[in-house]
Design an enzyme around this catalytic site. Structure first.
Site, PDB file in Angstrom:
ATOM      1  CB  SER A  41      -0.422  -8.174  -1.336  1.00  0.00           C
ATOM      2  OG  SER A  41      -1.237  -9.022  -0.545  1.00  0.00           O
ATOM      3  CD  GLU A  61      -9.945   4.697   1.517  1.00  0.00           C
ATOM      4  OE1 GLU A  61      -9.699   5.905   1.336  1.00  0.00           O
ATOM      5  OE2 GLU A  61      -9.343   3.776   0.941  1.00  0.00           O
ATOM      6  CE  LYS A 106      -4.489  -1.504   1.291  1.00  0.00           C
ATOM      7  NZ  LYS A 106      -4.320  -2.932   1.703  1.00  0.00           N
TER       8      LYS A 106
HETATM    9  C1  LIG Z   1      -5.255  -3.889   1.400  1.00  0.00           C
HETATM   10  C2  LIG Z   1      -4.582  -5.154   1.107  1.00  0.00           C
HETATM   11  C3  LIG Z   1      -4.987  -5.995   0.040  1.00  0.00           C
HETATM   12  C4  LIG Z   1      -6.181  -5.709  -0.810  1.00  0.00           C
HETATM   13  O1  LIG Z   1      -6.139  -4.526  -1.543  1.00  0.00           O
HETATM   14  P1  LIG Z   1      -5.890  -4.484  -3.105  1.00  0.00           P
HETATM   15  O2  LIG Z   1      -6.176  -3.077  -3.464  1.00  0.00           O
HETATM   16  O3  LIG Z   1      -6.819  -5.448  -3.744  1.00  0.00           O
HETATM   17  O4  LIG Z   1      -4.476  -4.850  -3.333  1.00  0.00           O
HETATM   18  C5  LIG Z   1      -4.255  -7.137  -0.224  1.00  0.00           C
HETATM   19  N1  LIG Z   1      -3.195  -7.471   0.545  1.00  0.00           N
HETATM   20  C6  LIG Z   1      -2.787  -6.715   1.571  1.00  0.00           C
HETATM   21  C7  LIG Z   1      -1.615  -7.163   2.369  1.00  0.00           C
HETATM   22  C8  LIG Z   1      -3.459  -5.537   1.895  1.00  0.00           C
HETATM   23  O5  LIG Z   1      -3.049  -4.795   2.932  1.00  0.00           O
END
Ligand SMILES: *Cc1c(COP(=O)(O)O)cnc(C)c1O
Length: 403
Positions: A385, A118, A96
């Site tokens: 992610s 948000e 993020k």
């Molecule tokens: C917020 C988040 C997501 C989901 O958000 P996307 O916009 O779909 O990437 C996925 N993995 C992690 C670790 C997150 O913090």
């Protein structure tokens, strides 16, 4: 860029990806969105802006992130070679911050002094509070009261970073209501304030801009896999909440016809009304929070309840570019249930020594399911992610025997 112009040139001037996307907002925000689009386009083509972004991504955030060969997991599954793109190693623990950093540089360019955001699980709030601290800007984060209880640690982190966290008491008291509140604030304070939206969602130019700030994931992965294997992967996999980490990985590969891509949504307790957040499984076409896309709604168009063990995937709408890529047949969308994600979460911790975010565990669960369809000479790149520190307490309720 070697990729096909049809995908790479999206969206059009009005922010449409085919029939999806656009800009469904109150008149009062139109000027701000236009201003943002103009400034973003200028920044995108400004080498000084790009250099500052690149430097901060490296020195403040820890890019580039490794592309890691998950050797033991590959061996266990007995299918393709699996590489993990380690966004979990970034500052604040997830992808993020790529977007939060890009947008705050833009806010500075626009002369804004106040940042709003948000947040659901709190990850985007923490990333935003982090960059606001770094640039000395006032920061207000809207968060559903229920989420504030569930993710107390992230509330403390944001406050330590100097942000004001505002509890949203409307409706389900989760992410959707927090977005509404942020939009309301923005309408009122648009002169001084930039809204750092946290996923590839919302009105134009957000889906495009957020995507572009995350493309670094795919650009690096493409270069890294070519260095390591001398060829492109057979399959890319990423979890899809709003869709920002997935589009960041996928986008630089869209023109590579032989690279298959799968986005994995949250199957929750299974595909029953109110029990999941898999928008491509029985969702409807509609408008939510500024954009036209697939969403979970009843026959009257009321947004349905959603459920996922991972807060970051628990949202009723998917980013409009994903809706487009699905319609075009370029990207496939599947889902993993809570149980499958928790199982993969535990497995990757034990076998690779990496505790993944529960969101990322959905992508891992999908790869577990399909590994048998691939041979040892195939290559899969999975976007890890985020890291799972934030999810340890949640997971302990499911995985460990109670004391
Ligand atoms: C917020 C988040 C997501 C989901 O958000 P996307 O916009 O779909 O990437 C996925 N993995 C992690 C670790 C997150 O913090």
């Amino acid at each position: 860029m070697s990729s096909a112009p049809t995908f790479q040139s999206m969206p059009d001037e009005s922010g449409h990806f085919g029939t999806f996307g656009g800009r469904f907002v109150p008149e009062t925000l139109m000027a701000a969105l236009n201003e943002l689009t103009v400034e973003y386009t200028a920044a995108k083509n400004d080498p000084e802006f790009q250099q500052e972004l690149k430097q901060l991504l490296a020195d403040f955030c820890g890019r580039e992130t490794p592309l890691y060969f998950a050797e033991r997991w590959t061996e266990k599954l007995g299918g393709p070679k699996i590489y993990l793109k380690r966004e979990d190693l970034l500052h604040t623990g997830a992808h993020k911050i790529n977007n939060a950093l890009g947008q705050i540089l833009l806010a500075k360019r626009l002369g804004k002094t106040r940042i709003i955001a948000e947040t659901g699980a709190g990850q985007h709030g923490v990333a935003t509070a982090t960059v606001a601290a770094r640039f000395g800007m006032k920061c207000v984060v809207y968060m559903g009261a229920v989420d504030m209880e569930r993710q107390h640690l992230n509330v403390v982190r944001m406050r330590l970073l100097g942000a004001e966290v505002v509890a949203v008491e409307a409706g389900q008291r989760t992410l959707k209501e927090a977005v509404n509140e942020a939009l309301r604030d923005w309408v009122t304070n648009v002169r001084s304030t930039h809204y750092i939206l946290g996923s590839a969602l919302g009105p134009h130019p957000y889906p495009m801009m957020v995507r572009d700030f995350h493309r670094v994931i795919g650009e690096e992965a493409r270069r890294q896999i070519l260095e390591k294997e001398g060829r492109l992967p057979n399959l890319l996999v990423a979890c899809v909440g709003g869709g920002s980490n997935a589009i960041g990985l996928f986008h630089p590969f869209l023109g590579d016809e032989d690279v298959k891509m799968v986005g994995v949504e949250a199957g929750g307790h299974g595909i029953k009304h109110g029990e999941h957040a898999a928008r491509f499984q029985g969702g409807k076409l509609g408008v939510l929070q500024g954009t036209k896309t697939w969403l979970l709604a009843d026959d009257d168009g009321q947004i349905e309840l959603t459920h996922s063990v991972s807060a970051g995937l628990d949202y009723a709408a998917v980013g409009p570019e994903h809706a487009f890529l699905q319609a075009e047949g370029r990207v496939e969308y599947d889902f993993a249930t809570d149980d499958e994600a928790l199982d993969a979460f535990q497995e990757i911790a034990k076998i690779e020594g990496i505790i993944p975010a529960l969101e990322s565990a959905h992508a891992l669960a999908y790869v577990k399911k399909i590994a048998n369809n691939y041979s040892n000479s195939d290559i899969v790149v999975l976007n890890l992610s985020g890291r799972g520190d934030k999810d340890v307490e949640q997971a302990s309720k499911y995985l460990l025997p109670s004391e």
